[in-house]
Design a protein around this motif. Structure first.
Motif, short mmCIF file in Angstrom:
data_model
loop_
_atom_site.label_atom_id
_atom_site.label_comp_id
_atom_site.label_asym_id
_atom_site.label_seq_id
_atom_site.Cartn_x
_atom_site.Cartn_y
_atom_site.Cartn_z
N ALA A 141 -1.96 8.36 -0.60
CA ALA A 141 -2.55 7.34 -0.78
C ALA A 141 -1.65 6.38 -1.19
CB ALA A 141 -3.79 7.41 -2.02
N PRO A 142 -0.73 6.38 -2.25
CA PRO A 142 0.27 5.37 -2.40
C PRO A 142 1.15 5.04 -1.26
CG PRO A 142 0.09 6.67 -4.49
CD PRO A 142 -0.79 7.51 -3.11
N LEU A 143 1.38 6.33 -0.54
CA LEU A 143 2.20 5.84 0.62
C LEU A 143 1.41 5.12 1.85
CD1 LEU A 143 5.07 6.41 2.29
CD2 LEU A 143 3.96 8.30 3.00
N GLN A 144 0.35 5.58 1.91
CA GLN A 144 -0.51 4.75 2.92
C GLN A 144 -0.64 3.16 2.46
OE1 GLN A 144 -3.82 7.03 4.22
NE2 GLN A 144 -5.05 5.43 4.54
N LEU A 145 -0.81 3.13 1.27
CA LEU A 145 -0.99 1.66 0.89
C LEU A 145 0.26 1.23 0.77
CD1 LEU A 145 -2.70 -0.40 -0.57
CD2 LEU A 145 -1.99 0.08 -2.61
N ALA A 146 1.35 1.48 0.56
CA ALA A 146 2.54 0.94 0.77
C ALA A 146 3.05 0.56 2.15
CB ALA A 146 3.95 1.57 -0.07
N LEU A 147 3.05 1.46 2.97
CA LEU A 147 2.97 1.08 4.37
C LEU A 147 1.96 0.02 4.93
CD1 LEU A 147 3.25 4.64 5.72
CD2 LEU A 147 5.19 3.27 5.52
N ALA A 148 0.98 -0.07 4.47
CA ALA A 148 0.03 -1.18 5.12
C ALA A 148 0.50 -2.38 4.54
CB ALA A 148 -1.56 -0.70 4.61
N GLU A 149 1.04 -2.36 3.28
CA GLU A 149 1.34 -3.74 2.93
C GLU A 149 2.98 -4.18 3.11
OE1 GLU A 149 0.70 -3.13 -1.61
OE2 GLU A 149 -1.36 -4.03 -1.61
N GLN A 150 3.36 -3.13 3.84
CA GLN A 150 4.89 -3.34 4.17
C GLN A 150 5.91 -3.52 2.82
OE1 GLN A 150 5.50 -5.90 7.59
NE2 GLN A 150 4.17 -4.53 8.80
N ASP A 151 5.66 -2.98 2.00
CA ASP A 151 6.30 -2.95 0.74
C ASP A 151 7.36 -2.00 0.84
OD1 ASP A 151 7.51 -2.50 -1.90
OD2 ASP A 151 5.43 -2.90 -2.83
N GLY A 152 8.87 -2.21 1.47
CA GLY A 152 9.75 -1.49 1.69
C GLY A 152 10.33 -0.54 0.53
N PRO A 153 10.60 -1.00 -0.62
CA PRO A 153 11.38 -0.57 -1.48
C PRO A 153 9.91 0.59 -1.98
CG PRO A 153 11.63 -2.63 -1.96
CD PRO A 153 10.84 -2.78 -0.69
N GLU A 154 9.01 0.15 -2.32
CA GLU A 154 7.67 0.95 -2.90
C GLU A 154 7.57 2.27 -1.87
OE1 GLU A 154 4.81 2.41 -5.26
OE2 GLU A 154 6.21 1.44 -5.98
#
Length: 221
Positions: A141-154
């Motif tokens: 879930a955290p990966l899916q959210l970070a990818l959706a938000e395009q948060d590269g470092p996270e």
């Protein structure tokens, strides 16, 4: 009192007869509901052979079957068989719960509600930890959210955690919640397939282009 007992016995017989009639219904919902009730009635009356026969008629995919089967095994003094039945059901429900939360997170992202999406993500991650799912599931879930938000470092940090989880053996029996579910030897092969698929998906997905340009991504691979 004797007459009341006879009357009660007759009523129970009538109720069972009605359940049996419903169990032959052409309506699947009526039939399966009646079958479940018959299993419970037979167990309550100690008619375990009839309960076993009725259980065999219930579809394997019936959501209530695991609980009924585990209860019957206990009645039959076969509790060692009830443990894995219920543990598998717990694992299935926990996985379904996490999948549902991730689907809700996607809906929230589509609606532009980032606060709600993050709440779903955090709840999915917490659920994975509470129900002692695999490290891969916890990080999904955290990966899916970070990818959706395009948060590269996270995304990079979570991805590294997720990839490392695929290098570690999955042993459900190490968890107190699933100690009667020994991990199959094929699990390692499944991990390798998942690892390969994930990396290929990240490399070809246009929406992951930002991640491929994030400093440290290529070094991590």
């Amino acid at each position: 009192v004797a007459n009341k007992d006879v009357d009660l016995t007759l009523r129970k017989g009538e109720i069972l007869a009605l359940y049996r009639r419903c169990a032959d219904s052409g309506d699947r919902r009526v039939r399966e509901r009646a079958e479940r009730m018959l299993i419970s009635q037979y167990m309550a009356q100690g008619e375990l052979e009839q309960a076993e026969e009725q259980l065999a008629r219930l579809p394997q995919e019936d959501r209530e079957r695991p609980m009924l089967e585990a209860m019957l095994r206990r009645k039959q003094k076969r509790s060692e068989e009830a443990w894995p039945i219920l543990e598998r059901e717990l694992f299935r429900q926990a996985s379904d719960l996490q999948s549902t939360l991730m689907a809700l997170m996607d809906l929230a992202l589509e609606a532009g509600d980032k606060t709600c999406a993050r709440q779903y993500s955090e709840t999915a991650e917490q659920a994975g930890r509470v129900f002692q799912l695999t490290a891969y599931a916890v990080a999904s879930a955290p990966l899916q959210l970070a990818l959706a938000e395009q948060d590269g470092p996270e995304a990079l940090a979570v991805l590294e955690r997720l990839l490392r989880s695929l290098e570690e053996p999955w042993d459900l029996s190490a968890s107190p919640l699933y100690r009667h579910l020994p991990t199959k030897e094929a699990a390692r092969e499944v991990q390798q397939i998942m690892l390969q698929y994930l990396l290929e998906e990240l490399e070809r997905d246009p929406e992951s282009a930002f991640l491929r340009e994030t400093p440290g991504y290529q070094e991590m691979l």
